[in-house]
Design an enzyme around this catalytic site. Structure first.
Site, short mmCIF file in Angstrom:
data_model
loop_
_atom_site.label_atom_id
_atom_site.label_comp_id
_atom_site.label_asym_id
_atom_site.label_seq_id
_atom_site.Cartn_x
_atom_site.Cartn_y
_atom_site.Cartn_z
N ASP A 1 4.64 1.25 -4.81
CA ASP A 1 3.90 1.52 -3.58
C ASP A 1 2.53 2.13 -3.86
O ASP A 1 2.40 3.08 -4.64
CB ASP A 1 4.73 2.47 -2.70
CG ASP A 1 4.03 2.84 -1.42
OD1 ASP A 1 3.80 1.94 -0.59
OD2 ASP A 1 3.69 4.03 -1.25
N ALA A 2 1.50 1.60 -3.21
CA ALA A 2 0.15 2.18 -3.15
C ALA A 2 -0.30 2.79 -4.48
O ALA A 2 -0.59 3.98 -4.57
CB ALA A 2 0.09 3.22 -2.04
N ASP B 1 4.31 -3.38 6.47
CA ASP B 1 3.10 -2.66 6.84
C ASP B 1 2.34 -3.37 7.95
O ASP B 1 1.95 -2.74 8.95
CB ASP B 1 2.17 -2.52 5.62
CG ASP B 1 2.45 -1.27 4.81
OD1 ASP B 1 2.93 -0.27 5.39
OD2 ASP B 1 2.20 -1.27 3.60
N GLN B 2 2.10 -4.65 7.76
CA GLN B 2 1.22 -5.37 8.69
C GLN B 2 1.84 -5.52 10.07
O GLN B 2 1.12 -5.64 11.06
CB GLN B 2 0.84 -6.72 8.10
CG GLN B 2 0.13 -6.64 6.75
CD GLN B 2 -1.15 -5.82 6.80
OE1 GLN B 2 -1.77 -5.65 7.85
NE2 GLN B 2 -1.57 -5.31 5.65
N ASN C 1 2.44 -1.32 11.24
CA ASN C 1 1.23 -0.55 11.50
C ASN C 1 0.54 -0.96 12.80
O ASN C 1 -0.53 -0.44 13.12
CB ASN C 1 0.24 -0.68 10.33
CG ASN C 1 0.74 0.05 9.09
OD1 ASN C 1 1.64 0.88 9.17
ND2 ASN C 1 0.16 -0.25 7.95
N ASP D 1 -3.58 -8.39 -0.11
CA ASP D 1 -3.80 -8.23 1.32
C ASP D 1 -4.85 -9.20 1.86
O ASP D 1 -4.81 -9.57 3.03
CB ASP D 1 -4.22 -6.80 1.64
CG ASP D 1 -3.06 -5.83 1.68
OD1 ASP D 1 -1.91 -6.30 1.70
OD2 ASP D 1 -3.30 -4.61 1.68
N GLU E 1 1.40 -2.60 -5.39
CA GLU E 1 0.65 -2.67 -4.14
C GLU E 1 -0.68 -1.97 -4.39
O GLU E 1 -0.72 -0.77 -4.66
CB GLU E 1 1.38 -1.97 -2.99
CG GLU E 1 0.59 -2.07 -1.68
CD GLU E 1 0.97 -1.04 -0.64
OE1 GLU E 1 0.55 -1.19 0.51
OE2 GLU E 1 1.66 -0.06 -0.99
#
Length: 579
Positions: free
Chosen positions: A244-245, A375-376, A379, A306, A281
């Site tokens: 993650d991130a 997420d998409q 969010n 993304d 990510e």
């Protein structure tokens, strides 16, 4: 049994076990130990550090009473595996399916998820990607508030439940990817601080304090995270990790944590005799992420892309706000389909600066692309998904693209249930301010933030998939479309060819249509609600989303919002803007 814990600054450490406290002896490197012969599998315990506690074990393998309860001894050797013939799966040529265990089924458990594996096999995907399963406060969470990173959420079924699920996946021919979070820990139930310098002392991202990857004492902190990754791959037979991130990992060392992790995982893959994947990510648009360490890269097998999502989303939805604004026209989609990213050193309006580097030479299979993900969707204030017509077009482009495609649970039949942001914090101040924190995260992105209360149980329940929808004609038709696309991708080598320099895209200057060439195959898309004629002889029609598709002397006529895959009889001259 020997209990061990790292507490380099402590003057006294005890283990609370078997209804008493026992002093632990200091050893090298800040490690403390105590031998408790009568303890064994299932024994609960905690550590007392300089009189404080008892706290859960930082490397707790099980938290039977949740993040605020004691740890429990867990013996990995007691589980009987049946996947001895499993040789693993390579990420190249694969299709990934992301799911959240708690909302994938009404029961929200590993056992219930395993009952749906035949659906995934018939869909044609290769990997199941689980959102994080580490313990979290309360009974519902996306998983990114996890603590006790070596343990498994008991609500889902605990460590045995996860192993049983992985075992079932392997028997069904499916690999398993696990989402892990190393850039921060959740705000509730995090008891690492009393033990040692696990944190850097500054906010590393919106989500919390940065972990200490390059400061004093960070050698052992890094081993905490690399050891965690190896545990999932070795002891739980996981086939890959989604990290993650990683742009929120603050590490200034000469060898970045990701490069170190890549080397450790490569060594483990040699030991276990099966491929192991690391998927990062990252929003950096930096190709070094997926280049090998010996070439100056960080060694990730792949990374989330993304830019592909944003361009696909804009093309099928028409949205252009926030970070979508640079992706709103078809030339942006043409560029990502042929170059991997839009921002490769170009100006990003959303960021207000130049962003990214070129991915020339990077094969498309190293870029994981999607039309939807947690997420998409999550969010968005209402957690709403794309409608069926948009999914039909987006899936057609995604599943014929040179990238590694990823689907999100329920997408394949056009699920109507939203995927909302939800949590269940125990502390009143966290529970009462969760909605406000969430709104602050998206200031300036949405014109207005009108989201359900993340702490309400109804928000969680609304996000559960309704499997009865599959029986409805429109949803069943879309599911068949997804199945056909995945089957076609695996049957025709042109559609999984990862070489970006072999992809050609033509777009209509007015934004009505797009043609993507994959070898001798052409993927034609009509984004408008009206029929469109493209001056191309279709030749052999391989797959069509809608009828009727007609051809005459002027070309091929596509119905509104439809997609056609065909093999024209001979090369044709470009008709629109060409990339």
């Amino acid at each position: 049994m020997i209990f061990e814990v790292w507490a380099p600054k402590a003057t006294a450490v005890e283990v609370e076990v078997m209804e008493g406290r026992r002093a632990m002896s200091p050893g090298e490197g800040g490690w403390w130990s105590a031998d408790v012969p009568e303890a064994g599998h299932g024994t609960t315990y905690g550590f007392v550090v300089d009189g404080g506690g008892p706290y859960p074990d930082p490397r707790s393998r099980r938290q039977p009473e949740g993040v605020f309860g004691p740890s429990a001894v867990y013996d990995h050797g007691r589980f009987t595996w049946s996947d001895h013939d499993w040789k693993g799966l390579d990420l190249r040529g694969a299709v990934i399916y992301e799911l959240h265990v708690g909302t994938f089924t009404p029961e929200g458990t590993f056992a219930a998820a395993a009952e749906k594996l035949q659906h995934l096999v018939e869909l044609g995907v290769d990997f199941v990607e689980l959102m994080p399963v580490a313990p979290v406060p309360g009974g519902r969470n996306w998983g990114y508030d996890g603590v006790d990173l070596y343990a498994v959420n008991e609500t889902y079924g605990g460590p045995d439940g996860l192993k049983t699920f992985v075992d079932a996946c392997h028997r069904a021919g499916l690999g398993v990817i696990l989402d892990v979070v190393y850039n921060h820990l959740g705000p509730s139930g995090n008891f690492l601080r009393p033990f040692g310098p696990y944190f850097a002392g500054f906010e590393g991202s919106y989500w919390g304090e940065a972990v200490n990857l390059d400061g004093p004492g960070s050698d052992e902190v890094r081993r905490y995270f690399t050891g965690n990754a190896l545990q999932w791959l070795r002891d739980f037979h996981i086939d890959g990790l989604r990290l993650d991130a990683v742009h929120a990992l603050h590490d200034k060392r000469a060898k970045h944590l990701l490069a170190e992790l890549s080397e450790e995982v490569d060594a483990l893959a040699c030991s276990v005799g099966r491929p192991l994947s690391l998927i990062a990510e990252s929003d950096l648009n930096d190709p070094r992420m997926v280049r090998p360490p010996e070439a100056g890269g960080l060694g990730m097998t792949a990374q989330w892309d993304d830019d592909v999502h944003h361009a696909l989303h804009c093309a099928v939805s028409g949205e252009s706000h926030g970070y979508y604004q640079d992706f709103a026209r078809l030339p942006a989609l043409a560029k990502v389909l042929t170059s991997g990213v839009l921002h490769d050193g170009t100006y990003s309006t959303f960021r207000g600066r130049v962003h990214g580097r070129s991915y020339v030479g990077v094969p498309g299979h190293r870029l994981v692309a999607c039309l939807q993900n947690h997420d998409q969707i999550g969010n968005r204030p209402q957690g709403d998904r794309l409608p069926i017509p948009a999914l039909k077009l987006g899936a057609g482009l995604l599943l014929t693209s040179p990238f590694t495609p990823m689907l999100f649970m329920g997408e394949e039949w056009g699920a109507r249930s939203p995927f909302l942001f939800f949590s269940d914090h125990v502390e009143p101040h966290l529970r009462e301010t969760e909605a406000e924190r969430r709104e602050r995260e998206f200031v300036g992105f949405w014109p207005a933030w009108d989201a359900p209360d993340p702490s309400a149980e109804e928000t969680f329940l609304a996000s559960k998939l309704d499997w009865s929808e599959v029986k409805e004609e429109a949803h069943w038709s879309l599911l068949c479309w997804y199945r056909d696309l995945i089957a076609l991708r695996k049957a025709l080598p042109e559609l999984s060819d990862p070489r970006l320099d072999r992809v050609r895209v033509e777009t209509d200057p007015d934004g009505a249509w797009l043609i993507m060439w994959r070898g001798s195959l052409a993927v034609l898309v009509n984004f408008t609600p009206d029929s469109v004629t493209l001056p191309l002889t279709p030749g052999t029609i391989v797959l069509a989303s809608d009828e009727p598709v007609t051809a005459d002397g002027e070309g091929v006529r596509l119905p509104g919002q439809s997609l056609l895959i065909c093999r024209p009889p001979a090369p044709v001259e470009p008709m629109g803007q060409r990339v």
